[in-house]
Design an enzyme around this catalytic site. Structure first.
Site, PDB file in Angstrom:
ATOM      1  N   ASN A 220       9.312   0.312  -2.346  1.00  0.00           N
ATOM      2  CA  ASN A 220       9.094  -0.122  -0.787  1.00  0.00           C
ATOM      3  C   ASN A 220       9.203  -1.379  -0.124  1.00  0.00           C
ATOM      4  OD1 ASN A 220       6.606  -0.531  -1.882  1.00  0.00           O
ATOM      5  ND2 ASN A 220       5.553  -0.641   0.086  1.00  0.00           N
ATOM      6  N   PHE A 221      10.439  -1.827  -0.763  1.00  0.00           N
ATOM      7  CA  PHE A 221      10.539  -3.362  -0.486  1.00  0.00           C
ATOM      8  C   PHE A 221      11.331  -3.131   1.050  1.00  0.00           C
ATOM      9  CE2 PHE A 221      11.993  -3.895  -5.036  1.00  0.00           C
ATOM     10  CZ  PHE A 221      10.787  -4.651  -5.220  1.00  0.00           C
TER      11      PHE A 221
ATOM     12  N   GLY B 113      -7.987  20.150  19.257  1.00  0.00           N
ATOM     13  CA  GLY B 113      -7.528  21.504  19.176  1.00  0.00           C
ATOM     14  C   GLY B 113      -8.186  22.397  20.418  1.00  0.00           C
ATOM     15  N   GLY B 114      -8.059  23.798  20.188  1.00  0.00           N
ATOM     16  CA  GLY B 114      -8.371  24.535  21.124  1.00  0.00           C
ATOM     17  C   GLY B 114     -10.242  24.852  21.680  1.00  0.00           C
ATOM     18  N   GLN B 115     -10.832  24.250  20.685  1.00  0.00           N
ATOM     19  CA  GLN B 115     -12.308  24.409  20.764  1.00  0.00           C
ATOM     20  C   GLN B 115     -12.880  23.060  21.249  1.00  0.00           C
ATOM     21  OE1 GLN B 115     -13.399  27.141  20.236  1.00  0.00           O
ATOM     22  NE2 GLN B 115     -11.940  28.208  19.086  1.00  0.00           N
TER      23      GLN B 115
ATOM     24  N   ARG C  31      20.040  -6.349  -2.558  1.00  0.00           N
ATOM     25  CA  ARG C  31      20.100  -7.678  -3.259  1.00  0.00           C
ATOM     26  C   ARG C  31      20.022  -7.801  -4.409  1.00  0.00           C
ATOM     27  NH1 ARG C  31      17.997  -8.315   2.340  1.00  0.00           N
ATOM     28  NH2 ARG C  31      15.895  -8.822   1.626  1.00  0.00           N
TER      29      ARG C  31
ATOM     30  N   ASP D 140      11.747 -10.466 -14.223  1.00  0.00           N
ATOM     31  CA  ASP D 140      12.210 -11.007 -12.757  1.00  0.00           C
ATOM     32  C   ASP D 140      13.530 -10.251 -12.791  1.00  0.00           C
ATOM     33  OD1 ASP D 140      13.686 -12.602 -11.315  1.00  0.00           O
ATOM     34  OD2 ASP D 140      13.342 -14.532 -12.382  1.00  0.00           O
TER      35      ASP D 140
ATOM     36  N   VAL E 223       7.831  -3.430   8.070  1.00  0.00           N
ATOM     37  CA  VAL E 223       6.926  -2.938   9.008  1.00  0.00           C
ATOM     38  C   VAL E 223       5.371  -2.904   8.141  1.00  0.00           C
ATOM     39  CG1 VAL E 223       5.982  -0.403   9.637  1.00  0.00           C
ATOM     40  CG2 VAL E 223       8.352  -1.399  10.235  1.00  0.00           C
TER      41      VAL E 223
ATOM     42  N   GLU F 194       1.161  -1.489   8.186  1.00  0.00           N
ATOM     43  CA  GLU F 194       0.371  -0.157   8.674  1.00  0.00           C
ATOM     44  C   GLU F 194       0.361   0.013  10.263  1.00  0.00           C
ATOM     45  OE1 GLU F 194      -1.420   2.201   7.277  1.00  0.00           O
ATOM     46  OE2 GLU F 194      -1.899   2.968   8.910  1.00  0.00           O
TER      47      GLU F 194
ATOM     48  N   GLN G 244       0.909  -1.191   0.048  1.00  0.00           N
ATOM     49  CA  GLN G 244       0.040   0.007   0.068  1.00  0.00           C
ATOM     50  C   GLN G 244       0.876   1.332   0.033  1.00  0.00           C
ATOM     51  OE1 GLN G 244      -3.310   2.332   2.706  1.00  0.00           O
ATOM     52  NE2 GLN G 244      -2.904   0.163   3.386  1.00  0.00           N
ATOM     53  N   SER G 245       1.913   1.440   0.949  1.00  0.00           N
ATOM     54  CA  SER G 245       2.368   2.820   0.928  1.00  0.00           C
ATOM     55  C   SER G 245       3.093   3.443  -0.273  1.00  0.00           C
ATOM     56  CB  SER G 245       3.361   2.522   2.139  1.00  0.00           C
ATOM     57  OG  SER G 245       4.583   1.668   1.732  1.00  0.00           O
TER      58      SER G 245
HETATM   59  N1  CAO Z   1      11.780 -10.226  -9.457  1.00  0.00           N
HETATM   60  C1  CAO Z   1      12.298 -11.039  -8.855  1.00  0.00           C
HETATM   61  N2  CAO Z   1      12.274 -10.772  -7.288  1.00  0.00           N
HETATM   62  C2  CAO Z   1      11.384  -9.657  -6.787  1.00  0.00           C
HETATM   63  C3  CAO Z   1      10.544  -8.888  -7.852  1.00  0.00           C
HETATM   64  C4  CAO Z   1      10.906  -9.056  -8.936  1.00  0.00           C
HETATM   65  N3  CAO Z   1      10.262  -8.344  -9.836  1.00  0.00           N
HETATM   66  N4  CAO Z   1      10.068  -7.820  -7.060  1.00  0.00           N
HETATM   67  C5  CAO Z   1      10.334  -8.236  -5.926  1.00  0.00           C
HETATM   68  N5  CAO Z   1      11.155  -9.274  -5.536  1.00  0.00           N
HETATM   69  C6  CAO Z   1      11.819  -9.969  -4.326  1.00  0.00           C
HETATM   70  C7  CAO Z   1      12.467  -8.876  -3.683  1.00  0.00           C
HETATM   71  O1  CAO Z   1      13.861  -9.246  -4.344  1.00  0.00           O
HETATM   72  C8  CAO Z   1      12.802  -9.601  -2.328  1.00  0.00           C
HETATM   73  O2  CAO Z   1      13.483 -10.861  -2.308  1.00  0.00           O
HETATM   74  P1  CAO Z   1      14.839 -11.046  -1.238  1.00  0.00           P
HETATM   75  O3  CAO Z   1      14.057 -10.795  -0.020  1.00  0.00           O
HETATM   76  O4  CAO Z   1      15.183 -12.361  -1.602  1.00  0.00           O
HETATM   77  O5  CAO Z   1      15.799  -9.926  -1.458  1.00  0.00           O
HETATM   78  C9  CAO Z   1      11.251 -10.323  -2.320  1.00  0.00           C
HETATM   79  O6  CAO Z   1      10.824 -10.189  -3.712  1.00  0.00           O
HETATM   80  C10 CAO Z   1      10.181  -9.207  -1.693  1.00  0.00           C
HETATM   81  O7  CAO Z   1      10.587  -8.434  -0.805  1.00  0.00           O
HETATM   82  P2  CAO Z   1      10.288  -7.861   0.574  1.00  0.00           P
HETATM   83  O8  CAO Z   1      10.916  -8.414   1.809  1.00  0.00           O
HETATM   84  O9  CAO Z   1      10.090  -6.469   0.505  1.00  0.00           O
HETATM   85  O10 CAO Z   1       8.481  -8.477   0.851  1.00  0.00           O
HETATM   86  P3  CAO Z   1       7.758  -9.101   1.807  1.00  0.00           P
HETATM   87  O11 CAO Z   1       6.198  -9.600   1.475  1.00  0.00           O
HETATM   88  O12 CAO Z   1       8.663  -9.987   2.806  1.00  0.00           O
HETATM   89  O13 CAO Z   1       7.537  -7.812   2.974  1.00  0.00           O
HETATM   90  C11 CAO Z   1       6.986  -5.882   3.584  1.00  0.00           C
HETATM   91  C12 CAO Z   1       6.577  -6.841   2.698  1.00  0.00           C
HETATM   92  C13 CAO Z   1       5.746  -4.574   3.278  1.00  0.00           C
HETATM   93  C14 CAO Z   1       6.742  -5.969   5.052  1.00  0.00           C
HETATM   94  C15 CAO Z   1       8.335  -4.991   3.325  1.00  0.00           C
HETATM   95  O14 CAO Z   1       8.301  -4.820   2.034  1.00  0.00           O
HETATM   96  C16 CAO Z   1       8.613  -3.667   4.013  1.00  0.00           C
HETATM   97  O15 CAO Z   1       8.713  -3.870   5.327  1.00  0.00           O
HETATM   98  N6  CAO Z   1       8.481  -2.645   3.131  1.00  0.00           N
HETATM   99  C17 CAO Z   1       8.991  -1.407   3.685  1.00  0.00           C
HETATM  100  C18 CAO Z   1       7.864  -0.743   4.375  1.00  0.00           C
HETATM  101  C19 CAO Z   1       6.412  -0.580   3.671  1.00  0.00           C
HETATM  102  O16 CAO Z   1       6.534   0.013   3.011  1.00  0.00           O
HETATM  103  N7  CAO Z   1       5.643  -1.237   4.424  1.00  0.00           N
HETATM  104  C20 CAO Z   1       4.193  -0.991   3.903  1.00  0.00           C
HETATM  105  C21 CAO Z   1       3.660  -1.958   3.486  1.00  0.00           C
HETATM  106  S1  CAO Z   1       1.733  -1.806   3.118  1.00  0.00           S
HETATM  107  O17 CAO Z   1       1.197  -2.129   4.681  1.00  0.00           O
END
Ligand code: CAO
Length: 482
Positions: free
Chosen positions: A152-153, A303-305, A160, A129, A193, A195, A73-74
């Site tokens: 936002n990975f 707020g103040g009201q 990586r 990929d 993290v 929401e 989402q973010s």
């Molecule tokens: N091709 C190949 N690999 C891909 C890819 C693509 N097109 N797109 C993503 N991937 C891989 C990434 O390389 C990663 O792999 P590795 O961990 O092996 O390096 C993996 O997919 C996904 O990464 P992720 O750790 O971001 O995903 P997750 O589902 O485990 O975590 C989240 C999700 C949201 C907790 C995490 O991304 C995060 O903390 N983001 C930052 C904070 C944020 O934005 N949070 C809000 C989320 S909305 O509620």
């Protein structure tokens, strides 16, 4: 104001072919500076004001291309908003999988969920990929052709993939790399993290809810969508700075920081606590002492009201038959008249805001006796005519059916090839010269070939080769096709 004067001076010096010197510019005689400002107002490096009618001179972010590596989402909130403003947003998704939200909270079988469709409108989707060598070749070309990479990975995931800042910046020094992370640098920087984690860590949850209950998260996605909004502002600021510097930069928004920014009034109250009780909190009028940290304030105004949430006619069966009522001081006399307590206008216990503070509970109980005789919309009509600020509790059903929100484009119905019509939230930011572009979300990989050929210039033979390699389609498919 001072900054903008300096900016003008800097631009002026540049247009004169001289190096900008802010110190000298400041010391310049007033008359001369005024003359120069008038001149820069016309040429200043900007084109002449367009003669086209408003709304027909293109979109605000037209020409900006975004490499959208966001998910959930973010990040998607941020890039969707930029797409609404006219940016070409190319969403990169994993072949065969896509953004995880495509399949989350599904309501229509085999169709992209509303979770996905409402956060990814007006974007193009390409499947790549990133861990495949040919996939990396495509990404390299995208990096060279895009202005902003948004991701936002989880911390470290982009690195990586091999897409470090140094790598990206070498390929394209103009690239802005914008990231959402849960926390900024510090003890929690490596944490994933979502929401509600951000709502808790950003101070919002500890101050939400009722005093006697546990901390509460709010339904508004202040951690995800709130941080996406912050990031969008960071991106357009970096784009603006790039006009002067010619180079990109990193933009980082931590969700904890974004939530705290939205909860800043509570940090205000934390500091006020050192100087005495928070008199506008209803706990003050109830004689309950304050502790060391800002307490949960229920439906107090913040707020103040002084204000509170009051029942309206029908509350016994309708969970949303409530009105938010603000006892704004300048209209106190009107409030007294409308609720049938005209003597409170002159009674020293009620006549001044200070005198009312310890009696707020009683005052709101009395106002509620009146609001319970009216529907929330009747209270709106009566109070607004008297300038008394009130707000109806609108259910999502009422919002979805609200005609005025449809007219302004805040709620928009779009048509989707597999799920049919759905409602989405349009652009809440209205620009007078840039109509919002609100379109349906793309199917997974819908624009892969289009982007490979038209944006990146791959030939038909090269595309056929890429298809076979498994870089843009799941391995099973590519094997079957081979
Ligand atoms: N091709 C190949 N690999 C891909 C890819 C693509 N097109 N797109 C993503 N991937 C891989 C990434 O390389 C990663 O792999 P590795 O961990 O092996 O390096 C993996 O997919 C996904 O990464 P992720 O750790 O971001 O995903 P997750 O589902 O485990 O975590 C989240 C999700 C949201 C907790 C995490 O991304 C995060 O903390 N983001 C930052 C904070 C944020 O934005 N949070 C809000 C989320 S909305 O509620």
């Amino acid at each position: 104001m001072r900054d903008s004067v300096n900016l003008e001076d800097t631009k002026m010096a540049k247009s004169n072919g001289k190096k900008a010197n802010p110190t000298k510019a400041k010391a310049a005689p007033k008359k001369k500076a005024a003359k120069v400002t008038a001149a820069t107002a016309t040429n200043n490096g900007l084109p002449k004001p367009s003669n086209k009618p408003y709304g027909q001179a293109g979109l605000a972010l037209q020409g900006v291309r975004i490499l959208d590596f966001t998910h959930v989402q973010s990040g998607p909130t941020c890039t969707q908003l930029l797409a609404y403003m006219g940016a070409d947003v190319i969403k990169v998704e994993r072949p065969g999988v896509g953004d995880i939200t495509r399949g989350q909270l599904r309501d229509v079988p085999n169709a992209d969920s509303l979770y996905f469709t409402m956060l990814n409108g007006t974007k193009r989707s390409i499947t790549i990929d990133s861990k495949h060598p040919k996939g990396m070749d495509i990404l390299n070309r995208l990096i060279k052709t895009c202005d902003v990479l948004v991701e936002n990975f989880a911390p470290g995931a982009l690195d990586r993939m091999g897409l470090t800042w140094e790598y990206i910046h070498k390929l394209n020094p103009r690239m802005i790399v914008a990231s959402v992370k849960g926390f900024g640098p510090g003890p929690y920087e490596d944490c994933k993290v979502y929401e509600n984690v951000a709502q808790c860590a950003g101070g919002a949850a500890s101050t939400t809810g009722f005093r006697e209950g546990p901390p509460l998260v709010t339904g508004a996605q202040i951690g995800d969508s709130g941080t996406g909004l912050h990031l969008a502002l960071g991106i357009v600021s970096a784009l603006y700075q790039r006009i002067r510097t010619g180079r990109g930069q990193k933009v980082l928004c931590a969700m904890q920081d974004g939530v705290l920014n939205l909860a800043r009034v509570k940090l205000r109250d934390q500091q006020r606590l050192a100087h005495g009780p928070l008199t506008e909190y209803s706990q003050y009028s109830e004689g309950i002492p304050f502790g060391k940290a800002v307490p949960r304030a229920g439906n107090d105004s913040g707020g103040g009201q002084p204000a509170w949430l009051l029942k309206c006619k029908g509350w016994e069966s309708d969970p949303d038959a409530y009105i938010y009522f603000i006892t704004q001081a300048p209209v106190w006399e009107s409030i007294c008249d409308v609720i049938g307590e005209p003597t409170w206008k002159t009674d020293p216990d009620y006549a001044t805001p200070k005198a009312r503070l310890p009696r707020l509970k009683k005052i709101f109980e009395r106002i509620e006796v009146w609001t319970m005789t009216k529907t929330k919309f009747e209270v709106m009509d009566i109070c607004n005519a008297l300038d008394i600020p009130v707000g109806p509790i609108l259910s999502m059903k009422e919002i979805a059916e609200d005609e005025s929100l449809r007219k302004t484009g805040t709620v928009v119905e779009v048509d989707h090839p597999t799920r049919g019509k759905y409602l989405t939230v349009g652009n809440p930011i209205k620009l007078s010269d840039s109509p919002a572009r609100v379109e349906r979300s793309p199917l997974l990989g819908e624009h892969t070939e289009e982007i490979l050929s038209k944006v990146l210039g791959y030939s038909a033979a090269e595309i056929a080769d890429i298809k076979k390699s498994g870089a843009i389609a799941p391995p099973e498919k590519s094997k079957a096709a081979a």
